[in-house]
Each structure stands twice: as C-alpha cells, then as structure tokens.
Motif scaffolding. Sequence first.
Motif, PDB file in Angstrom:
ATOM      1  N   ARG A   1       0.845  -1.183   0.000  1.00 23.15           N
ATOM      2  CA  ARG A   1       0.000   0.000   0.000  1.00 23.15           C
ATOM      3  C   ARG A   1       0.880   1.232   0.000  1.00 23.15           C
ATOM      4  NH1 ARG A   1      -4.181   1.510   4.795  1.00 23.15           N
ATOM      5  NH2 ARG A   1      -2.621   2.927   5.523  1.00 23.15           N
ATOM      6  N   LYS A   2       0.641   2.131  -0.919  1.00 26.15           N
ATOM      7  CA  LYS A   2       1.438   3.346  -1.031  1.00 26.15           C
ATOM      8  C   LYS A   2       0.995   4.355   0.026  1.00 26.15           C
ATOM      9  CE  LYS A   2       3.294   6.570  -4.205  1.00 26.15           C
ATOM     10  NZ  LYS A   2       4.263   6.453  -5.217  1.00 26.15           N
ATOM     11  N   THR A   3       1.983   4.994   0.655  1.00 30.60           N
ATOM     12  CA  THR A   3       1.686   6.001   1.674  1.00 30.60           C
ATOM     13  C   THR A   3       2.473   7.267   1.377  1.00 30.60           C
ATOM     14  OG1 THR A   3       3.522   5.412   3.118  1.00 30.60           O
ATOM     15  CG2 THR A   3       1.485   4.175   3.408  1.00 30.60           C
ATOM     16  N   GLU A   4       2.105   8.338   2.039  1.00 33.35           N
ATOM     17  CA  GLU A   4       2.843   9.592   1.894  1.00 33.35           C
ATOM     18  C   GLU A   4       4.243   9.480   2.490  1.00 33.35           C
ATOM     19  OE1 GLU A   4       0.738  13.140   3.006  1.00 33.35           O
ATOM     20  OE2 GLU A   4      -1.156  12.261   2.363  1.00 33.35           O
ATOM     21  N   TYR A   5       4.433   8.528   3.395  1.00 32.03           N
ATOM     22  CA  TYR A   5       5.750   8.335   4.008  1.00 32.03           C
ATOM     23  C   TYR A   5       6.813   8.043   2.962  1.00 32.03           C
ATOM     24  CZ  TYR A   5       3.095   7.708   8.341  1.00 32.03           C
ATOM     25  OH  TYR A   5       2.260   7.879   9.405  1.00 32.03           O
ATOM     26  N   GLN A   6       6.434   7.400   1.885  1.00 27.95           N
ATOM     27  CA  GLN A   6       7.389   7.031   0.849  1.00 27.95           C
ATOM     28  C   GLN A   6       8.012   8.248   0.170  1.00 27.95           C
ATOM     29  OE1 GLN A   6       4.526   4.491  -1.128  1.00 27.95           O
ATOM     30  NE2 GLN A   6       5.872   2.740  -0.783  1.00 27.95           N
ATOM     31  N   ASN A   7       7.393   9.401   0.323  1.00 26.01           N
ATOM     32  CA  ASN A   7       7.900  10.626  -0.307  1.00 26.01           C
ATOM     33  C   ASN A   7       8.923  11.361   0.548  1.00 26.01           C
ATOM     34  OD1 ASN A   7       6.171  10.205  -2.514  1.00 26.01           O
ATOM     35  ND2 ASN A   7       4.512  11.237  -1.466  1.00 26.01           N
ATOM     36  N   ILE A   8       9.092  10.966   1.801  1.00 28.43           N
ATOM     37  CA  ILE A   8      10.033  11.636   2.691  1.00 28.43           C
ATOM     38  C   ILE A   8      11.452  11.266   2.286  1.00 28.43           C
ATOM     39  CG2 ILE A   8      10.826  11.903   5.067  1.00 28.43           C
ATOM     40  CD1 ILE A   8       7.945  11.190   5.940  1.00 28.43           C
ATOM     41  N   GLN A   9      12.284  12.264   2.037  1.00 31.20           N
ATOM     42  CA  GLN A   9      13.630  12.010   1.530  1.00 31.20           C
ATOM     43  C   GLN A   9      14.733  12.257   2.559  1.00 31.20           C
ATOM     44  OE1 GLN A   9      14.444  12.203  -2.294  1.00 31.20           O
ATOM     45  NE2 GLN A   9      12.344  11.775  -2.839  1.00 31.20           N
ATOM     46  N   ILE A  10      14.420  12.992   3.615  1.00 26.45           N
ATOM     47  CA  ILE A  10      15.459  13.300   4.600  1.00 26.45           C
ATOM     48  C   ILE A  10      15.790  12.067   5.434  1.00 26.45           C
ATOM     49  CG2 ILE A  10      14.832  15.751   4.744  1.00 26.45           C
ATOM     50  CD1 ILE A  10      13.410  15.066   7.398  1.00 26.45           C
ATOM     51  N   PRO A  11      16.996  11.982   5.984  1.00 26.94           N
ATOM     52  CA  PRO A  11      17.346  10.854   6.853  1.00 26.94           C
ATOM     53  C   PRO A  11      16.455  10.825   8.100  1.00 26.94           C
ATOM     54  CG  PRO A  11      19.303  12.074   6.211  1.00 26.94           C
ATOM     55  CD  PRO A  11      18.120  12.881   5.772  1.00 26.94           C
ATOM     56  N   ILE A  12      16.004   9.642   8.450  1.00 28.84           N
ATOM     57  CA  ILE A  12      15.111   9.471   9.595  1.00 28.84           C
ATOM     58  C   ILE A  12      15.653   8.363  10.492  1.00 28.84           C
ATOM     59  CG2 ILE A  12      12.799   8.761  10.328  1.00 28.84           C
ATOM     60  CD1 ILE A  12      11.774   9.932   7.695  1.00 28.84           C
ATOM     61  N   LEU A  13      15.730   8.659  11.775  1.00 28.69           N
ATOM     62  CA  LEU A  13      16.124   7.664  12.763  1.00 28.69           C
ATOM     63  C   LEU A  13      14.880   7.190  13.494  1.00 28.69           C
ATOM     64  CD1 LEU A  13      18.270   6.122  14.419  1.00 28.69           C
ATOM     65  CD2 LEU A  13      18.392   8.133  15.916  1.00 28.69           C
ATOM     66  N   LEU A  14      14.659   5.887  13.477  1.00 23.84           N
ATOM     67  CA  LEU A  14      13.547   5.277  14.199  1.00 23.84           C
ATOM     68  C   LEU A  14      14.127   4.522  15.389  1.00 23.84           C
ATOM     69  CD1 LEU A  14      11.797   3.726  11.069  1.00 23.84           C
ATOM     70  CD2 LEU A  14      11.046   5.762  12.304  1.00 23.84           C
ATOM     71  N   LEU A  15      13.884   5.016  16.579  1.00 27.58           N
ATOM     72  CA  LEU A  15      14.313   4.341  17.803  1.00 27.58           C
ATOM     73  C   LEU A  15      13.073   3.695  18.403  1.00 27.58           C
ATOM     74  CD1 LEU A  15      16.678   7.023  19.343  1.00 27.58           C
ATOM     75  CD2 LEU A  15      17.334   4.847  18.348  1.00 27.58           C
ATOM     76  N   TRP A  16      13.105   2.373  18.532  1.00 23.90           N
ATOM     77  CA  TRP A  16      11.903   1.646  18.937  1.00 23.90           C
ATOM     78  C   TRP A  16      12.223   0.700  20.076  1.00 23.90           C
ATOM     79  CZ3 TRP A  16       8.458   3.062  14.979  1.00 23.90           C
ATOM     80  CH2 TRP A  16       7.125   2.728  15.212  1.00 23.90           C
ATOM     81  N   GLY A  17      11.404   0.714  21.095  1.00 29.13           N
ATOM     82  CA  GLY A  17      11.542  -0.245  22.180  1.00 29.13           C
ATOM     83  C   GLY A  17      11.057  -1.616  21.722  1.00 29.13           C
ATOM     84  N   LYS A  18      11.897  -2.605  21.866  1.00 28.23           N
ATOM     85  CA  LYS A  18      11.548  -3.943  21.389  1.00 28.23           C
ATOM     86  C   LYS A  18      10.355  -4.533  22.147  1.00 28.23           C
ATOM     87  CE  LYS A  18      13.966  -7.889  19.553  1.00 28.23           C
ATOM     88  NZ  LYS A  18      15.232  -8.617  19.502  1.00 28.23           N
ATOM     89  N   GLN A  19      10.151  -4.097  23.383  1.00 29.15           N
ATOM     90  CA  GLN A  19       9.027  -4.598  24.170  1.00 29.15           C
ATOM     91  C   GLN A  19       7.892  -3.567  24.253  1.00 29.15           C
ATOM     92  OE1 GLN A  19      12.342  -5.175  25.151  1.00 29.15           O
ATOM     93  NE2 GLN A  19      12.153  -7.277  24.464  1.00 29.15           N
ATOM     94  N   ASP A  20       7.818  -2.672  23.281  1.00 26.47           N
ATOM     95  CA  ASP A  20       6.752  -1.664  23.239  1.00 26.47           C
ATOM     96  C   ASP A  20       5.404  -2.364  23.109  1.00 26.47           C
ATOM     97  OD1 ASP A  20       4.954   0.395  22.613  1.00 26.47           O
ATOM     98  OD2 ASP A  20       6.442   1.495  21.451  1.00 26.47           O
ATOM     99  N   ARG A  21       4.534  -2.164  24.113  1.00 28.92           N
ATOM    100  CA  ARG A  21       3.215  -2.784  24.085  1.00 28.92           C
ATOM    101  C   ARG A  21       2.145  -1.829  23.579  1.00 28.92           C
ATOM    102  NH1 ARG A  21       2.443  -5.672  29.714  1.00 28.92           N
ATOM    103  NH2 ARG A  21       3.696  -3.953  30.492  1.00 28.92           N
ATOM    104  N   VAL A  22       2.534  -0.581  23.292  1.00 27.50           N
ATOM    105  CA  VAL A  22       1.588   0.386  22.734  1.00 27.50           C
ATOM    106  C   VAL A  22       1.598   0.276  21.207  1.00 27.50           C
ATOM    107  CG1 VAL A  22       0.981   2.831  22.546  1.00 27.50           C
ATOM    108  CG2 VAL A  22       1.901   1.933  24.695  1.00 27.50           C
ATOM    109  N   ILE A  23       2.800   0.340  20.622  1.00 26.06           N
ATOM    110  CA  ILE A  23       2.979   0.183  19.179  1.00 26.06           C
ATOM    111  C   ILE A  23       4.114  -0.823  18.980  1.00 26.06           C
ATOM    112  CG2 ILE A  23       3.460   1.313  16.992  1.00 26.06           C
ATOM    113  CD1 ILE A  23       2.574   3.957  18.295  1.00 26.06           C
ATOM    114  N   SER A  24       3.773  -1.985  18.501  1.00 21.40           N
ATOM    115  CA  SER A  24       4.732  -3.076  18.360  1.00 21.40           C
ATOM    116  C   SER A  24       5.929  -2.681  17.494  1.00 21.40           C
ATOM    117  CB  SER A  24       4.046  -4.288  17.736  1.00 21.40           C
ATOM    118  OG  SER A  24       4.990  -5.286  17.407  1.00 21.40           O
TER     119      SER A  24
END
Length: 68
Positions: A1-24
Amino acid sequence: RKTEYQNIQIPILLLWGKQDRVISYKQGLIFDDTLINSELVLIDECGHVPFEEKTEEFLYYTYKFLKE
C-alpha cells in the motif's frame, strides 16, 4: 500500500523499544521498509518511551545518527 511516508527524503532515525506494548516494534519494521532513507534501531528491554527507559542508549544512537 502506497503512503505519503514514501515521499520523505530526509534521513530518519527510528528508535523503537523492542518490548513496546503500545505500538509493536513490528510497526517499526514496516516504517523502516517503507521509508527510503531510514535507520531503525530496536532497543532491547525497552517499552514505548526509549528516551526515559533507556536514556543512555537513546542518546548514543541519536548522537551517532546526527553526527553522520
């Protein structure tokens, strides 16, 4: 599924908690796969708030990302 996120060109850091129970961490994998210029870091033994739960790791990866 195409999203607007695919148009973002700047570098993005995603820091995610591996045990996040709110958003996996699996959603982070999807974001990382969708974004063209992203870096995903999964922080172990961490939930939804990495900057509070794992402050040192959060700062390490943030600093490293900004430095590059």
